[in-house]
Motif scaffolding. Structure first.
Motif, PDB file in Angstrom:
ATOM      1  N   LYS A   2      39.747  11.445 110.610  1.00 20.67           N
ATOM      2  CA  LYS A   2      39.222  10.437 109.697  1.00 20.67           C
ATOM      3  C   LYS A   2      39.843  10.638 108.320  1.00 20.67           C
ATOM      4  CE  LYS A   2      34.874  10.576 108.357  1.00 20.67           C
ATOM      5  NZ  LYS A   2      33.403  10.442 108.403  1.00 20.67           N
ATOM      6  N   VAL A   3      40.475   9.592 107.799  1.00 17.48           N
ATOM      7  CA  VAL A   3      41.081   9.673 106.478  1.00 17.48           C
ATOM      8  C   VAL A   3      40.510   8.586 105.584  1.00 17.48           C
ATOM      9  CG1 VAL A   3      43.220  10.604 107.430  1.00 17.48           C
ATOM     10  CG2 VAL A   3      43.042   8.163 106.996  1.00 17.48           C
ATOM     11  N   THR A   4      40.494   8.865 104.299  1.00 12.84           N
ATOM     12  CA  THR A   4      40.017   7.895 103.321  1.00 12.84           C
ATOM     13  C   THR A   4      41.199   7.446 102.482  1.00 12.84           C
ATOM     14  OG1 THR A   4      37.857   8.986 103.256  1.00 12.84           O
ATOM     15  CG2 THR A   4      38.382   7.490 101.448  1.00 12.84           C
ATOM     16  N   LEU A   5      41.381   6.140 102.377  1.00 12.02           N
ATOM     17  CA  LEU A   5      42.526   5.578 101.684  1.00 12.02           C
ATOM     18  C   LEU A   5      42.263   5.409 100.194  1.00 12.02           C
ATOM     19  CD1 LEU A   5      45.349   4.228 101.791  1.00 12.02           C
ATOM     20  CD2 LEU A   5      44.165   2.053 102.177  1.00 12.02           C
ATOM     21  N   PHE A   6      43.124   6.026  99.388  1.00  9.12           N
ATOM     22  CA  PHE A   6      43.155   5.785  97.952  1.00  9.12           C
ATOM     23  C   PHE A   6      44.301   4.798  97.739  1.00  9.12           C
ATOM     24  CE2 PHE A   6      44.814   7.913  93.797  1.00  9.12           C
ATOM     25  CZ  PHE A   6      44.416   6.817  93.060  1.00  9.12           C
ATOM     26  N   VAL A  73      44.329  10.011 101.587  1.00  9.25           N
ATOM     27  CA  VAL A  73      45.742   9.678 101.714  1.00  9.25           C
ATOM     28  C   VAL A  73      46.069   8.549 100.754  1.00  9.25           C
ATOM     29  CG1 VAL A  73      47.564   8.845 103.249  1.00  9.25           C
ATOM     30  CG2 VAL A  73      45.836  10.447 104.108  1.00  9.25           C
ATOM     31  N   CYS A  74      47.189   8.696 100.051  1.00 11.62           N
ATOM     32  CA  CYS A  74      47.577   7.749  99.020  1.00 11.62           C
ATOM     33  C   CYS A  74      49.038   7.330  99.190  1.00 11.62           C
ATOM     34  CB  CYS A  74      47.364   8.384  97.644  1.00 11.62           C
ATOM     35  SG  CYS A  74      47.880   7.376  96.259  1.00 11.62           S
ATOM     36  N   PRO A  75      49.340   6.033  99.204  1.00 14.79           N
ATOM     37  CA  PRO A  75      50.735   5.585  99.339  1.00 14.79           C
ATOM     38  C   PRO A  75      51.472   5.555  98.008  1.00 14.79           C
ATOM     39  CG  PRO A  75      49.294   3.680  99.315  1.00 14.79           C
ATOM     40  CD  PRO A  75      48.396   4.897  99.223  1.00 14.79           C
ATOM     41  N   SER A  76      51.241   6.550  97.184  1.00 12.37           N
ATOM     42  CA  SER A  76      51.884   6.649  95.872  1.00 12.37           C
ATOM     43  C   SER A  76      51.905   8.102  95.427  1.00 12.37           C
ATOM     44  CB  SER A  76      51.141   5.803  94.832  1.00 12.37           C
ATOM     45  OG  SER A  76      51.555   6.144  93.522  1.00 12.37           O
ATOM     46  N   ALA A 104      41.460  17.661  94.744  1.00  5.57           N
ATOM     47  CA  ALA A 104      42.895  17.964  94.847  1.00  5.57           C
ATOM     48  C   ALA A 104      43.241  18.587  96.190  1.00  5.57           C
ATOM     49  CB  ALA A 104      43.302  18.903  93.716  1.00  5.57           C
ATOM     50  N   ASP A 105      42.395  19.468  96.662  1.00  2.00           N
ATOM     51  CA  ASP A 105      42.671  20.208  97.894  1.00  2.00           C
ATOM     52  C   ASP A 105      42.729  19.320  99.132  1.00  2.00           C
ATOM     53  OD1 ASP A 105      42.823  22.543  96.475  1.00  2.00           O
ATOM     54  OD2 ASP A 105      40.790  23.208  96.946  1.00  2.00           O
ATOM     55  N   LYS A 106      42.155  18.123  99.058  1.00  2.00           N
ATOM     56  CA  LYS A 106      42.135  17.244 100.231  1.00  2.00           C
ATOM     57  C   LYS A 106      42.920  15.951 100.012  1.00  2.00           C
ATOM     58  CE  LYS A 106      37.529  15.486  98.901  1.00  2.00           C
ATOM     59  NZ  LYS A 106      36.115  15.382  99.332  1.00  2.00           N
ATOM     60  N   THR A 107      43.732  15.897  98.961  1.00  2.00           N
ATOM     61  CA  THR A 107      44.508  14.701  98.649  1.00  2.00           C
ATOM     62  C   THR A 107      45.981  14.878  99.009  1.00  2.00           C
ATOM     63  OG1 THR A 107      43.017  14.063  96.844  1.00  2.00           O
ATOM     64  CG2 THR A 107      45.232  13.125  96.809  1.00  2.00           C
ATOM     65  N   TYR A 108      46.531  13.886  99.728  1.00  2.00           N
ATOM     66  CA  TYR A 108      47.920  13.929 100.158  1.00  2.00           C
ATOM     67  C   TYR A 108      48.604  12.587  99.898  1.00  2.00           C
ATOM     68  CZ  TYR A 108      46.376  17.982 102.881  1.00  2.00           C
ATOM     69  OH  TYR A 108      45.841  19.190 103.263  1.00  2.00           O
ATOM     70  N   GLU A 109      49.860  12.659  99.509  1.00  2.00           N
ATOM     71  CA  GLU A 109      50.708  11.468  99.505  1.00  2.00           C
ATOM     72  C   GLU A 109      50.996  11.111 100.960  1.00  2.00           C
ATOM     73  OE1 GLU A 109      54.356   9.432 100.132  1.00  2.00           O
ATOM     74  OE2 GLU A 109      54.198  11.619 100.402  1.00  2.00           O
ATOM     75  N   LEU A 110      51.233   9.852 101.248  1.00  2.00           N
ATOM     76  CA  LEU A 110      51.337   9.359 102.628  1.00  2.00           C
ATOM     77  C   LEU A 110      52.349  10.120 103.477  1.00  2.00           C
ATOM     78  CD1 LEU A 110      50.699   7.248 104.828  1.00  2.00           C
ATOM     79  CD2 LEU A 110      52.445   5.778 103.771  1.00  2.00           C
ATOM     80  N   THR A 111      53.592  10.239 103.022  1.00  2.00           N
ATOM     81  CA  THR A 111      54.606  10.908 103.851  1.00  2.00           C
ATOM     82  C   THR A 111      54.329  12.399 103.985  1.00  2.00           C
ATOM     83  OG1 THR A 111      56.124  11.323 101.980  1.00  2.00           O
ATOM     84  CG2 THR A 111      56.342   9.223 103.143  1.00  2.00           C
TER      85      THR A 111
END
Length: 238
Positions: A2-6, A73-76, A104-111
């Motif tokens: 399960k991911v949350t979209l930023f 997950v963030c596309p930026s 911060a620990d759970k935030t990733y850029e998409l790729t």
């Protein structure tokens, strides 16, 4: 997973197709995507312009909005980095610093998420043509995501990849820099467009909506032949 979209402001307001491609791509990779409707601007434009106190209100709103997310997950790359920067902005604050660090620990850029978390380099995408890739400043220099997008693009069937000359150079966007220093920004983006044309590529691909909006806008004005695409659109192509 399960991911949350930023989604980010620019995607929400100007490039909704990028948001759609991101969701479809993640779902195809087996993720269940959630989208908190209470998300707002991450505060980066105001913070980078020196309005620190005002920007903190938006930051607190975002920390609370994504409090219960398992993975963000963030596309930026730029906006994903801003979530990582919160912990430094709130350093010494007994309430908000711990919350910001969890964010911060759970935030990733998409790729980054696809390659490093999902352990996937071939997403089954196909796009015929020749492409070059713009390495945005925040994503590469600050967030440290350099190899993931290239690995993914190299596995896109039908796509011939060529490196962009002087790829380390900024495109001139820099958020409010392009507004406050418009003449300098124009010269910088003209250089970026020139280097892109030198590759004779069909597509210029990037992972930051701001950079792509700036480069794409200039290309349209000068009549450059390349089509500008966000990497989410490329990876979602079949």
């Amino acid at each position: 997973m399960k991911v949350t979209l930023f989604a980010t402001c620019l995607v929400d307001m100007f490039q909704t197709n990028v948001g759609k491609a991101t969701v479809e791509l993640l779902e195809r990779l087996g993720c269940m995507v959630e989208f908190p409707e209470s998300q707002v601007c991450c505060g980066q434009p105001a913070y980078n312009s020196g309005y620190v106190k005002d920007s903190k209100e938006a930051m607190k709103k975002m920390i609370d909005t994504f409090r219960d997310a398992e993975v963000i997950v963030c596309p930026s790359g730029s906006c994903a980095y801003m979530f990582h920067e919160y912990q430094h902005i709130f350093k010494g604050d007994p309430v908000w610093e711990p919350k910001a660090k969890k964010l911060a620990d759970k935030t990733y850029e998409l790729t980054e998420f696809i390659v490093d978390v999902l352990k996937t380099e071939d997403v089954g995408a196909r796009l015929n043509g020749k492409a070059t890739y713009h390495t945005s400043c925040h994503m590469t220099r600050l967030l440290g995501v350099r190899e993931a997008p290239i690995k993914l693009l190299q596995h896109v069937k039908g796509l011939e990849f060529t490196e962009l000359p002087n790829k380390h150079q900024c495109c001139g966007f820099g958020g409010t820099f392009s507004v406050k220093m418009a003449q300098i920004s124009e010269q910088m983006v003209d250089e970026k467009v020139q280097h892109a044309e030198e590759t004779e590529a069909d597509y210029l691909i990037g992972a930051d909506a701001g950079c792509l909006m700036n480069i794409g806008g200039r290309m349209e004005r000068v009549g450059a032949p390349l089509k500008v695409l966000h990497i989410a659109e490329v990876l979602n192509s079949r």
